[in-house]
Design a protein around this motif. Structure first.
Motif, short mmCIF file in Angstrom:
data_model
loop_
_atom_site.label_atom_id
_atom_site.label_comp_id
_atom_site.label_asym_id
_atom_site.label_seq_id
_atom_site.Cartn_x
_atom_site.Cartn_y
_atom_site.Cartn_z
N ALA A 43 -23.79 3.28 -30.38
CA ALA A 43 -22.96 3.62 -29.11
C ALA A 43 -23.44 4.85 -28.71
O ALA A 43 -23.46 6.01 -28.93
CB ALA A 43 -21.22 4.22 -29.67
N GLY A 44 -23.97 4.59 -27.33
CA GLY A 44 -24.54 5.57 -26.39
C GLY A 44 -25.80 6.27 -27.07
O GLY A 44 -26.58 5.55 -27.51
N ARG A 45 -25.80 7.53 -27.18
CA ARG A 45 -27.01 8.24 -27.71
C ARG A 45 -27.04 8.30 -29.11
O ARG A 45 -28.09 8.42 -29.92
CB ARG A 45 -26.99 9.40 -27.39
N GLN A 46 -26.02 7.92 -29.92
CA GLN A 46 -25.76 7.85 -31.24
C GLN A 46 -26.56 6.26 -31.79
O GLN A 46 -25.56 5.62 -32.16
CB GLN A 46 -24.61 7.98 -31.99
N GLY A 47 -27.65 6.17 -31.77
CA GLY A 47 -28.46 5.06 -31.97
C GLY A 47 -28.91 5.02 -33.40
O GLY A 47 -29.23 6.21 -33.89
N VAL A 82 -20.44 -5.20 -27.14
CA VAL A 82 -20.09 -4.87 -25.98
C VAL A 82 -18.78 -3.92 -26.10
O VAL A 82 -18.63 -2.76 -25.52
CB VAL A 82 -19.58 -5.87 -24.94
N MET A 83 -17.76 -3.96 -27.13
CA MET A 83 -16.93 -3.14 -27.42
C MET A 83 -17.10 -1.86 -27.74
O MET A 83 -16.49 -0.96 -27.60
CB MET A 83 -15.85 -3.85 -28.30
N SER A 84 -18.32 -1.73 -28.56
CA SER A 84 -18.57 -0.54 -29.07
C SER A 84 -18.76 0.66 -28.18
O SER A 84 -18.92 1.95 -28.71
CB SER A 84 -19.86 -0.69 -30.07
N ALA A 85 -19.26 0.42 -26.88
CA ALA A 85 -19.44 1.40 -25.96
C ALA A 85 -17.73 2.18 -25.66
O ALA A 85 -18.17 3.18 -25.16
CB ALA A 85 -19.92 0.83 -24.78
N VAL A 86 -16.85 1.48 -25.82
CA VAL A 86 -15.81 1.91 -25.40
C VAL A 86 -14.82 2.27 -26.66
O VAL A 86 -14.29 3.29 -26.76
CB VAL A 86 -14.92 1.02 -24.51
N VAL A 87 -14.60 1.45 -27.68
CA VAL A 87 -13.93 1.51 -29.08
C VAL A 87 -14.69 1.04 -30.27
O VAL A 87 -15.47 0.25 -30.04
CB VAL A 87 -12.60 0.78 -29.05
#
Length: 325
Positions: free
Chosen positions: A84-88, A255-260
């Motif tokens: 998620a984001g920068r936490q790859g 896709v959801m992981s970017a939000v929740v």
């Protein structure tokens, strides 16, 4: 500072237990986290002044160096279950692990412990497991005598597996059995894992070892779902989902992981294609002098929260039966 260990990610589910056992062993503990304001309770796990909390980010070299200043050992527990984001995966599991090892080497630490995952394999279809293996290799390149811990799924109050599916059963009439639910797991109790990690830090014989850490029993994914339903008193349909269909559901989760937090990601589906049990080729809890705690002994102590009536559900049922009599 003699007998000072820096624990990266020490305020998390596993870290809290590791810090507790390190403090019991008489070590001073520096808990390095991204947000110290959320980890103030960590100081209560030891004697006054024994545990400190500092800010550190594995992407930031100077913050790692500050966290390691004066330490004799390092324990890195930082990991992510999905990107998620920068936490790859690459940033956290590989570059983060390398950054800690490089800083520890430059500052002369005598012991470094890296938590990986059971099933870590550079050839795995799962990016999570591939990067866990790459992180191990990066650390061992810098510290050949580094200790590597590979746990199976971890259970205990606050875990992210049994609580997740127990919560799902409360709102969904169906629990998915990805790939038919035949993937095997060897769940390890978080208290046993925390104690094992503490042993790896303080025991000289652990140097250079890779430990595979699993519990006393092996379960299929389906058996684990059945046990969750039994403990929570739920009746739900267990629906087998073939891997190709599960992969499509995983893409929705991506896709959801970017939000929740997603119910499942495509990478987690890939990870479920392989069993998650100890191979027998490496030492485990027994070699650390520990006896594994059974799943059956612990699950009832926290999954009661998902029963109708909570911890008093059984008592209420007995009283109702007595009233009918």
């Amino acid at each position: 500072m003699q007998n000072l260990v820096t624990v990266f990610g020490g305020s998390g589910f596993v870290g809290t237990q590791a810090v507790r056992y390190l403090a019991k062993a008489g070590w001073r503990v520096r808990v390095a986290v991204r947000n110290p304001n959320l980890a103030y309770k960590m100081r209560l796990l030891g004697d006054v002044g024994q545990i400190d909390v500092v800010q550190a980010n594995l992407r930031n070299g100077p913050s790692i160096e500050r966290a390691l200043e004066g330490a004799t050992a390092s324990l890195n527990l930082v990991g992510v279950g999905y990107e998620a984001g920068r936490q790859g995966f690459q940033a956290v599991h590989v570059m983060g692990a390398r950054n800690v090892a490089e800083a520890a080497r430059a500052m002369g630490l005598s012991r470094i412990v890296q938590m990986s995952a059971l099933g870590a394999d550079a050839e795995s279809p799962s990016k999570y497991l591939r990067t866990k293996a790459e992180g191990e290799a990066a650390v061992r390149e810098i510290y050949p005598d580094a200790v590597v811990a590979r746990p199976s799924i971890v259970f205990g109050t606050g875990d992210g597996f049994f609580n997740k599916f127990a919560g799902m059963a409360q709102i969904s009439p169906v629990l998915p059995l990805i790939g038919g639910g035949q993937t095997r797991f060897q769940p390890v109790f978080v208290g046993d894992l925390g104690q094992a990690l503490a042993h790896m830090v303080v025991t000289d014989a652990a140097a250079g070892q890779t430990y595979e850490l699993g519990g006393p029993s092996v379960f299929t994914f389906k058996e684990l779902m059945e046990r969750i339903l039994a403990e929570t008193g739920q009746r739900r349909l267990l629906l087998p989902i073939p891997f190709p269909v599960a992969a499509l559901l995983g893409k929705v989760g991506d896709v959801m992981s970017a939000v929740v937090p997603p119910p499942v990601t495509s990478d987690q589906v890939d990870a479920l294609r392989s069993d998650n049990v100890v191979s027998g080729r490496y030492p485990g809890l027994a070699e650390l002098g520990l006896s594994p705690t059974s799943l059956e002994a612990i699950l009832p102590t926290y999954l009661y929260a998902y029963r109708k009536g909570g911890q008093y559900a059984d008592q209420d049922a007995r009283e109702m039966e007595a009233g009918r009599a």
